[in-house]
Motif scaffolding. Structure first.
Motif, short mmCIF file in Angstrom:
data_model
loop_
_atom_site.label_atom_id
_atom_site.label_comp_id
_atom_site.label_asym_id
_atom_site.label_seq_id
_atom_site.Cartn_x
_atom_site.Cartn_y
_atom_site.Cartn_z
N ASN A 130 2.44 21.09 86.38
CA ASN A 130 2.45 20.01 85.40
C ASN A 130 3.45 20.35 84.31
O ASN A 130 3.91 21.49 84.21
N ALA A 131 3.80 19.35 83.50
CA ALA A 131 4.72 19.55 82.39
C ALA A 131 4.53 18.44 81.38
O ALA A 131 4.41 17.27 81.75
N VAL A 132 4.51 18.82 80.10
CA VAL A 132 4.32 17.85 79.03
C VAL A 132 5.45 18.01 78.02
O VAL A 132 5.66 19.10 77.47
N THR A 133 6.19 16.95 77.80
CA THR A 133 7.26 16.96 76.81
C THR A 133 6.70 17.34 75.44
O THR A 133 5.68 16.80 75.02
N SER A 134 7.37 18.24 74.74
CA SER A 134 6.83 18.71 73.46
C SER A 134 7.94 19.12 72.51
O SER A 134 9.07 19.40 72.91
N LEU A 135 7.57 19.16 71.23
CA LEU A 135 8.46 19.61 70.17
C LEU A 135 7.65 20.44 69.17
O LEU A 135 6.44 20.25 69.04
N PRO A 136 8.30 21.35 68.44
CA PRO A 136 7.58 22.07 67.38
C PRO A 136 7.12 21.09 66.30
O PRO A 136 7.69 20.01 66.12
N TYR A 137 6.09 21.50 65.56
CA TYR A 137 5.63 20.71 64.43
C TYR A 137 6.13 21.38 63.16
O TYR A 137 5.81 22.53 62.89
N ASN A 138 6.93 20.64 62.38
CA ASN A 138 7.64 21.25 61.26
C ASN A 138 7.01 21.00 59.89
O ASN A 138 7.49 21.52 58.89
N GLU A 139 5.97 20.20 59.82
CA GLU A 139 5.30 19.95 58.56
C GLU A 139 4.06 20.85 58.42
O GLU A 139 3.53 21.34 59.41
N SER A 210 12.73 15.74 72.65
CA SER A 210 13.88 15.27 71.88
C SER A 210 13.40 14.40 70.73
O SER A 210 12.49 13.57 70.91
N GLU A 211 14.02 14.55 69.58
CA GLU A 211 13.67 13.73 68.43
C GLU A 211 14.05 12.26 68.66
O GLU A 211 13.52 11.37 68.01
N LYS A 212 14.97 12.01 69.57
CA LYS A 212 15.36 10.63 69.87
C LYS A 212 14.30 9.87 70.65
O LYS A 212 14.33 8.65 70.72
N ASN A 213 13.37 10.59 71.22
CA ASN A 213 12.39 9.98 72.13
C ASN A 213 11.30 9.25 71.34
O ASN A 213 10.11 9.54 71.44
N ILE A 214 11.71 8.27 70.55
CA ILE A 214 10.79 7.57 69.66
C ILE A 214 9.98 6.52 70.43
O ILE A 214 10.44 5.95 71.42
N LYS A 215 8.78 6.26 69.93
CA LYS A 215 7.91 5.23 70.50
C LYS A 215 7.99 4.00 69.60
O LYS A 215 7.77 4.09 68.38
N LEU A 216 8.30 2.85 70.18
CA LEU A 216 8.51 1.64 69.40
C LEU A 216 7.18 0.93 69.16
O LEU A 216 6.74 0.11 69.96
N THR A 217 6.56 1.25 68.05
CA THR A 217 5.26 0.64 67.72
C THR A 217 5.31 -0.23 66.48
O THR A 217 4.37 -0.98 66.23
#
Length: 238
Positions: A130-139, A210-217
């Motif tokens: 399995n694999a889950v797209t992820s990014l560090p949390y900077n806040e 990727s930071e570009k991978n935004i969800k349009l909500t």
């Protein structure tokens, strides 16, 4: 075989639009087509299944023909929740996929999926299952018991932000959704394939994000997406 399973069952109530947000046009192209194009152009994606909102399948097929999305092979009906929609898509692949095939689950309203993200999701899934797209949390994250104060924080180096795309071996994914819906595990509101898997005791593995991978909500998200698209268009002109 690597199959993309796109979830396009949202009704877009939060946007206040009559048209579901996945079918809204941005620069004369529906959002869902931008998303589909990301999977269409990736050499390792063999086929696409879209779980589509009732009444919009014919429109989806027409758009796919117009924009030459030749990998779109199946359309399944959406459910009342994201988990029901994923389940419907997983079950619809019973005759098409074997246990070792990889299914990449992705939100149709994340239209900027990049090649390197898809590649790493597939590589990681082949290695671990399995694999889950992820990014560090900077806040900084603090815990509040009363809503107005805190005495505790969570070290941010222990946190990851996860999103789609997510990839799973089909045999494990089918097992998970059969078990979860038969036993009522991990299918409550606001859950997804990754949370369902962890509720079933599975270990998940992180892939590149990727930071570009935004969800349009929201409308602000659409404006940000337009900005990204304009930057790409301007880049071609230089």
């Amino acid at each position: 075989m690597n199959v993309a399973l796109l979830i396009a069952g949202g009704r877009g109530h939060r946007m206040g639009q009559e048209i579901p947000k996945q079918f809204l046009n941005v620069y004369d192209k529906p959002v869902i087509i931008y998303t589909l194009e990301g999977f269409q152009r990736h050499v390792e994606i063999d086929a696409i299944l879209v779980v589509c909102l009732e009444g919009w399948s014919e429109m989806l097929l027409a758009y796919a023909k117009q924009f030459n999305i030749t990998k779109l092979r199946w359309i399944a009906a959406s459910g009342e929740t994201a988990q029901e929609s994923i389940r419907n898509g997983v079950f619809a692949l019973r005759e098409a996929c074997g246990p070792e095939d990889i299914v990449v689950i992705h939100d149709s309203i994340r239209p900027m999926v990049e090649d390197f993200v898809l590649t790493d999701v597939l590589v990681t899934c082949r290695k671990y299952g399995n694999a889950v797209t992820s990014l560090p949390y900077n806040e900084q994250i603090f815990v509040s018991g009363d809503g107005v104060s805190t005495t505790q924080y969570i070290p941010r180096d222990t946190l990851r932000r996860v999103s789609t795309p997510q990839a799973y071996r089909y045999g494990k994914l089918l097992w998970a959704y059969e078990k979860a819906f038969s036993e009522g595990i991990g299918i409550q509101a606001s859950t997804y394939a990754n949370t369902l898997m962890t509720d079933l005791g599975e270990r998940l593995y992180f892939a590149a994000g990727s930071e570009k991978n935004i969800k349009l909500t929201s409308k602000d998200d659409f404006e940000l997406f337009k900005t990204y698209m304009k930057m790409e268009k301007d880049g071609w002109l230089k």
